[in-house]
Design a protein around this motif. Structure first.
Motif, PDB file in Angstrom:
ATOM      1  N   GLY A  35       0.811  -1.089  -0.029  1.00  9.90           N
ATOM      2  CA  GLY A  35      -0.045   0.026   0.146  1.00  9.90           C
ATOM      3  C   GLY A  35       0.918   1.268   0.067  1.00  9.90           C
ATOM      4  O   GLY A  35       0.903   2.026  -0.934  1.00  9.90           O
ATOM      5  N   PRO A  36       1.522   1.295   1.099  1.00 14.62           N
ATOM      6  CA  PRO A  36       2.306   2.595   1.209  1.00 14.62           C
ATOM      7  C   PRO A  36       3.586   2.846   0.260  1.00 14.62           C
ATOM      8  O   PRO A  36       4.034   1.665  -0.211  1.00 14.62           O
ATOM      9  CB  PRO A  36       3.080   2.689   2.755  1.00 14.62           C
ATOM     10  N   PRO A  37       4.130   3.846  -0.370  1.00 19.70           N
ATOM     11  CA  PRO A  37       5.207   3.983  -1.213  1.00 19.70           C
ATOM     12  C   PRO A  37       6.392   3.230  -0.591  1.00 19.70           C
ATOM     13  O   PRO A  37       6.593   3.267   0.682  1.00 19.70           O
ATOM     14  CB  PRO A  37       5.178   5.636  -1.292  1.00 19.70           C
ATOM     15  N   LEU A  38       7.169   2.739  -1.354  1.00 22.42           N
ATOM     16  CA  LEU A  38       8.346   2.224  -1.053  1.00 22.42           C
ATOM     17  C   LEU A  38       9.481   2.774  -0.150  1.00 22.42           C
ATOM     18  O   LEU A  38       9.953   2.200   0.916  1.00 22.42           O
ATOM     19  CB  LEU A  38       9.190   1.614  -2.561  1.00 22.42           C
ATOM     20  N   ASP A  39       9.507   4.196  -0.478  1.00 18.33           N
ATOM     21  CA  ASP A  39      10.419   4.860   0.579  1.00 18.33           C
ATOM     22  C   ASP A  39       9.715   5.010   1.945  1.00 18.33           C
ATOM     23  O   ASP A  39      10.717   4.718   2.634  1.00 18.33           O
ATOM     24  CB  ASP A  39      10.658   6.139   0.088  1.00 18.33           C
ATOM     25  N   MET A  40       8.637   5.292   2.041  1.00 16.31           N
ATOM     26  CA  MET A  40       7.961   4.991   3.389  1.00 16.31           C
ATOM     27  C   MET A  40       8.326   3.832   3.994  1.00 16.31           C
ATOM     28  O   MET A  40       8.396   3.728   5.225  1.00 16.31           O
ATOM     29  CB  MET A  40       6.561   5.481   3.179  1.00 16.31           C
ATOM     30  N   VAL A  41       8.129   2.717   3.249  1.00 20.06           N
ATOM     31  CA  VAL A  41       8.288   1.489   3.930  1.00 20.06           C
ATOM     32  C   VAL A  41       9.710   1.214   4.331  1.00 20.06           C
ATOM     33  O   VAL A  41       9.913   0.512   5.474  1.00 20.06           O
ATOM     34  CB  VAL A  41       7.631   0.398   2.934  1.00 20.06           C
ATOM     35  N   LEU A  42      10.485   1.392   3.513  1.00 20.79           N
ATOM     36  CA  LEU A  42      11.722   1.414   3.731  1.00 20.79           C
ATOM     37  C   LEU A  42      12.274   2.232   5.205  1.00 20.79           C
ATOM     38  O   LEU A  42      12.991   1.619   5.745  1.00 20.79           O
ATOM     39  CB  LEU A  42      12.862   1.577   2.717  1.00 20.79           C
ATOM     40  N   ARG A  43      11.763   3.230   5.285  1.00 20.51           N
ATOM     41  CA  ARG A  43      11.948   4.170   6.457  1.00 20.51           C
ATOM     42  C   ARG A  43      11.436   3.734   7.597  1.00 20.51           C
ATOM     43  O   ARG A  43      12.280   3.420   8.623  1.00 20.51           O
ATOM     44  CB  ARG A  43      11.216   5.572   6.019  1.00 20.51           C
ATOM     45  N   ASP A  44      10.348   3.088   7.462  1.00 21.20           N
ATOM     46  CA  ASP A  44       9.383   2.305   8.746  1.00 21.20           C
ATOM     47  C   ASP A  44      10.317   1.157   9.012  1.00 21.20           C
ATOM     48  O   ASP A  44      10.411   0.726  10.267  1.00 21.20           O
ATOM     49  CB  ASP A  44       7.960   2.015   8.340  1.00 21.20           C
ATOM     50  N   CYS A  45      11.082   0.405   8.115  1.00 17.64           N
ATOM     51  CA  CYS A  45      11.894  -0.814   8.516  1.00 17.64           C
ATOM     52  C   CYS A  45      13.063  -0.619   8.948  1.00 17.64           C
ATOM     53  O   CYS A  45      13.983  -1.246   9.370  1.00 17.64           O
ATOM     54  CB  CYS A  45      11.813  -1.470   7.185  1.00 17.64           C
ATOM     55  N   GLY A  46      13.521   0.912   9.204  1.00 22.13           N
ATOM     56  CA  GLY A  46      14.636   1.272   9.704  1.00 22.13           C
ATOM     57  C   GLY A  46      15.946   1.526   8.893  1.00 22.13           C
ATOM     58  O   GLY A  46      17.189   1.633   9.424  1.00 22.13           O
ATOM     59  N   ALA A  47      15.480   1.364   7.365  1.00 23.30           N
ATOM     60  CA  ALA A  47      16.781   1.698   6.512  1.00 23.30           C
ATOM     61  C   ALA A  47      17.159   3.145   6.856  1.00 23.30           C
ATOM     62  O   ALA A  47      16.444   4.305   6.851  1.00 23.30           O
ATOM     63  CB  ALA A  47      16.100   1.629   5.206  1.00 23.30           C
ATOM     64  N   PRO A  48      18.525   3.188   6.790  1.00 25.05           N
ATOM     65  CA  PRO A  48      19.251   4.565   7.125  1.00 25.05           C
ATOM     66  C   PRO A  48      18.677   5.573   5.797  1.00 25.05           C
ATOM     67  O   PRO A  48      18.462   5.057   4.759  1.00 25.05           O
ATOM     68  CB  PRO A  48      20.477   4.461   6.907  1.00 25.05           C
ATOM     69  N   GLU A  49      18.288   6.669   6.123  1.00 22.44           N
ATOM     70  CA  GLU A  49      17.833   7.775   5.281  1.00 22.44           C
ATOM     71  C   GLU A  49      18.692   7.972   4.025  1.00 22.44           C
ATOM     72  O   GLU A  49      18.277   8.033   2.812  1.00 22.44           O
ATOM     73  CB  GLU A  49      17.729   9.152   5.905  1.00 22.44           C
ATOM     74  N   GLU A  50      19.968   8.159   4.239  1.00 24.43           N
ATOM     75  CA  GLU A  50      20.901   8.217   3.021  1.00 24.43           C
ATOM     76  C   GLU A  50      21.012   7.003   2.108  1.00 24.43           C
ATOM     77  O   GLU A  50      21.444   7.134   0.988  1.00 24.43           O
ATOM     78  CB  GLU A  50      22.342   8.510   3.671  1.00 24.43           C
TER      79      GLU A  50
END
Length: 207
Positions: free
Chosen positions: A45-60
């Motif tokens: 559902g949510p956009p990929l960048d949002m999902v990655l952020r929620d999974c703890g992926a470093p912003e950079e």
């Protein structure tokens, strides 16, 4: 002039989950991150960048992860994706009644187009990379009178556009959750859509 209906893509028209599990796990392994492909694919559902952020992926790292995901996607996800029950019939029902179909999805547009081509969907308009309330602009622009989706975000998008929210329980959200969010029509799958649309899409009587 027929009725224009909007449709979400993932878990509304298509089931891309097996390939998505593989790609998410692959980009996580390459980057040395613990990304849970099964969880990701079970909560589309949510956009990929949002999902990655929620999974703890470093912003950079997120831009690179998104780019690599999109690079792997066509060869891994598209060939393993299937159409969900009733998807072809729902689109054809609208077209046969003289209406238009508009797919509005959070997915990256070029990959969404690949799915539509691979599965032989006849779609009049495709708009990608819009999520939740953000979908309202495209739905309004193209004159949609209803929008079908599987996620609470899809219901929000339809409500924001002031059109009929249709929900299907083929995605991560339960019937109760979808109803509480404001869905006016809830199907187990789009196989139920044609019977419903025969009344909704009927022309107004001449007075």
């Amino acid at each position: 002039m027929g009725t224009t209906v909007g449709f979400d893509l993932d878990m509304t028209l298509i089931d891309p989950r097996p390939g998505m599990v593989a790609v998410m796990n692959a980009i996580g392994e390459e980057a040395g991150l613990r990304l849970d492909g099964e969880y990701f694919a079970s909560n589309l559902g949510p956009p990929l960048d949002m999902v990655l952020r929620d999974c703890g992926a470093p912003e950079e790292l997120i831009p690179g992860l998104v780019a690599r995901y999109r690079e792997l996607y066509p060869e891994v996800v598209v060939p393993s994706t299937i159409a969900l029950p009733g998807a072809h019939a729902a689109l054809e029902t609208v077209r046969r009644a003289g209406g238009q179909t508009v797919v509005v999805t959070g997915k990256y547009g070029p990959n969404a187009a690949r799915h539509i081509k691979a599965l032989g969907f006849e779609v009049d308009v495709l708009v990608g990379e819009l999520w939740a309330d953000g979908k309202a602009a495209a739905l309004t622009e193209h004159g949609a009178k209803a929008y079908a989706g599987d996620h609470l975000g899809d219901v929000r998008g339809a409500l924001a556009a002031g059109i009929t929210p249709i929900a299907v329980t083929t995605g991560p959200c339960s019937r109760e959750e979808l109803a509480a969010a404001g869905a006016e029509v809830i199907f187990d799958s789009l196989a139920e859509f044609p019977a419903w649309f025969s009344a909704f899409g009927a022309p107004e009587p001449v007075r």
